[in-house]
Design a protein around this motif. Structure first.
Motif, PDB file in Angstrom:
ATOM      1  N   HIS A 118      -2.073   8.464   4.642  1.00 51.01           N
ATOM      2  CA  HIS A 118      -0.959   8.267   3.719  1.00 51.01           C
ATOM      3  C   HIS A 118       0.267   7.773   4.477  1.00 51.01           C
ATOM      4  O   HIS A 118       1.305   7.558   3.872  1.00 51.01           O
ATOM      5  CB  HIS A 118      -0.613   9.588   3.021  1.00 51.01           C
ATOM      6  N   LEU A 119       0.166   7.616   5.788  1.00 52.25           N
ATOM      7  CA  LEU A 119       1.308   7.275   6.628  1.00 52.25           C
ATOM      8  C   LEU A 119       1.605   5.774   6.543  1.00 52.25           C
ATOM      9  O   LEU A 119       1.269   5.008   7.432  1.00 52.25           O
ATOM     10  CB  LEU A 119       1.040   7.653   8.086  1.00 52.25           C
ATOM     11  N   ARG A 120       2.279   5.380   5.471  1.00 51.92           N
ATOM     12  CA  ARG A 120       2.618   3.964   5.285  1.00 51.92           C
ATOM     13  C   ARG A 120       3.750   3.534   6.213  1.00 51.92           C
ATOM     14  O   ARG A 120       3.977   2.357   6.419  1.00 51.92           O
ATOM     15  CB  ARG A 120       3.022   3.703   3.833  1.00 51.92           C
ATOM     16  N   GLY A 134      -7.498   2.970   6.464  1.00 48.83           N
ATOM     17  CA  GLY A 134      -7.485   3.068   5.007  1.00 48.83           C
ATOM     18  C   GLY A 134      -6.093   3.509   4.608  1.00 48.83           C
ATOM     19  O   GLY A 134      -5.757   4.672   4.763  1.00 48.83           O
ATOM     20  N   VAL A 135      -5.265   2.597   4.143  1.00 46.75           N
ATOM     21  CA  VAL A 135      -3.863   2.904   3.835  1.00 46.75           C
ATOM     22  C   VAL A 135      -3.734   3.187   2.347  1.00 46.75           C
ATOM     23  O   VAL A 135      -4.127   2.372   1.519  1.00 46.75           O
ATOM     24  CB  VAL A 135      -2.944   1.725   4.237  1.00 46.75           C
ATOM     25  N   TYR A 136      -3.165   4.356   2.009  1.00 50.58           N
ATOM     26  CA  TYR A 136      -3.031   4.772   0.613  1.00 50.58           C
ATOM     27  C   TYR A 136      -1.901   4.011  -0.055  1.00 50.58           C
ATOM     28  O   TYR A 136      -0.808   3.892   0.493  1.00 50.58           O
ATOM     29  CB  TYR A 136      -2.751   6.275   0.554  1.00 50.58           C
ATOM     30  N   PHE A 141      -7.254   3.865  -1.355  1.00 48.67           N
ATOM     31  CA  PHE A 141      -7.048   3.551   0.058  1.00 48.67           C
ATOM     32  C   PHE A 141      -7.457   2.099   0.289  1.00 48.67           C
ATOM     33  O   PHE A 141      -8.614   1.743   0.128  1.00 48.67           O
ATOM     34  CB  PHE A 141      -7.879   4.483   0.949  1.00 48.67           C
ATOM     35  N   THR A 142      -6.503   1.269   0.660  1.00 50.48           N
ATOM     36  CA  THR A 142      -6.760  -0.138   0.937  1.00 50.48           C
ATOM     37  C   THR A 142      -7.204  -0.279   2.386  1.00 50.48           C
ATOM     38  O   THR A 142      -6.530   0.217   3.287  1.00 50.48           O
ATOM     39  CB  THR A 142      -5.487  -0.978   0.723  1.00 50.48           C
ATOM     40  N   PHE A 158       0.848  -3.859   4.500  1.00 46.52           N
ATOM     41  CA  PHE A 158      -0.449  -4.517   4.312  1.00 46.52           C
ATOM     42  C   PHE A 158      -1.261  -3.863   3.201  1.00 46.52           C
ATOM     43  O   PHE A 158      -2.419  -4.187   3.007  1.00 46.52           O
ATOM     44  CB  PHE A 158      -1.215  -4.529   5.630  1.00 46.52           C
ATOM     45  N   SER A 159      -0.651  -2.915   2.481  1.00 45.50           N
ATOM     46  CA  SER A 159      -1.319  -2.255   1.367  1.00 45.50           C
ATOM     47  C   SER A 159      -0.371  -2.281   0.179  1.00 45.50           C
ATOM     48  O   SER A 159       0.522  -1.447   0.072  1.00 45.50           O
ATOM     49  CB  SER A 159      -1.668  -0.817   1.756  1.00 45.50           C
TER      50      SER A 159
END
Length: 184
Positions: A118-120, A134-136, A141-142, A158-159
């Protein structure tokens, strides 16, 4: 197309195809009696050389060897100020360890398993290159593969968090004139 030409000259001819189109043809010869038109197909094939990646003048191999302070000096202002003033939080350090572990357990030539987060707001550093994150984005998750060009950016860039608008036909009531369409 025979012509007698001087043995040490190249000729350029202009051909007018239409009012606005002109072609320049370079003529050269192998013997004094003949000249040939060289096309792109006849030119020797050159091998494509890939441009070596460098971040602000430092190539990739040297980027991986830099200390944290040297890397922070290379970054743009926003990530530089963030890392210098506040450093990396425990969550970010733990995530980096998970990425290292995922990269270590992979056979050569394959991509590592995506590590979800979850760390964008995590700044991408050279150590992360080649990892899969895997970015939330608030819903799913993208999957993001970290490339060298991403250094200094945040993971969240990037997500995308929204679905871009697809402008179609306007619905009923969207304009004043659509009020007068009789409802069956």
């Amino acid at each position: 197309q025979h012509a007698h030409v001087h043995p040490h000259r190249t000729f350029i001819q202009r051909h007018h195809i239409s009012k606005h189109i002109h072609i320049l043809v370079v003529l050269f010869y192998s013997s004094p009696e003949r000249y040939f038109i060289m096309s792109e197909a006849d030119q020797p094939k050159r091998r494509r050389t890939f441009r070596k990646f460098s971040y602000r003048g430092v190539d990739l191999e040297n980027l991986l060897d830099l200390s944290n302070d040297q890397l922070i000096d290379l970054l743009h202002a926003r990530p530089r100020r963030r890392l210098r003033k506040r450093g990396l939080k425990r969550k970010h350090i733990q995530y980096m360890k998970k990425l290292r572990k995922a990269k270590k357990n992979v056979p050569v030539g394959e991509k590592p398993v995506a590590v979800k987060t979850h760390l964008r707001n995590l700044v991408i550093v050279p150590e992360m290159i080649g990892s899969v994150c895997g970015v939330y984005n608030g819903k799913v998750f993208t999957t993001v593969e970290i490339k060298p060009e991403m250094i200094g950016h945040y993971l969240g860039e990037f997500s995308i968090t929204y679905k871009p608008v697809r402008h179609g036909k306007p619905g009923i009531g969207a304009t004043h004139s659509s009020r007068f369409i009789p409802l069956k």
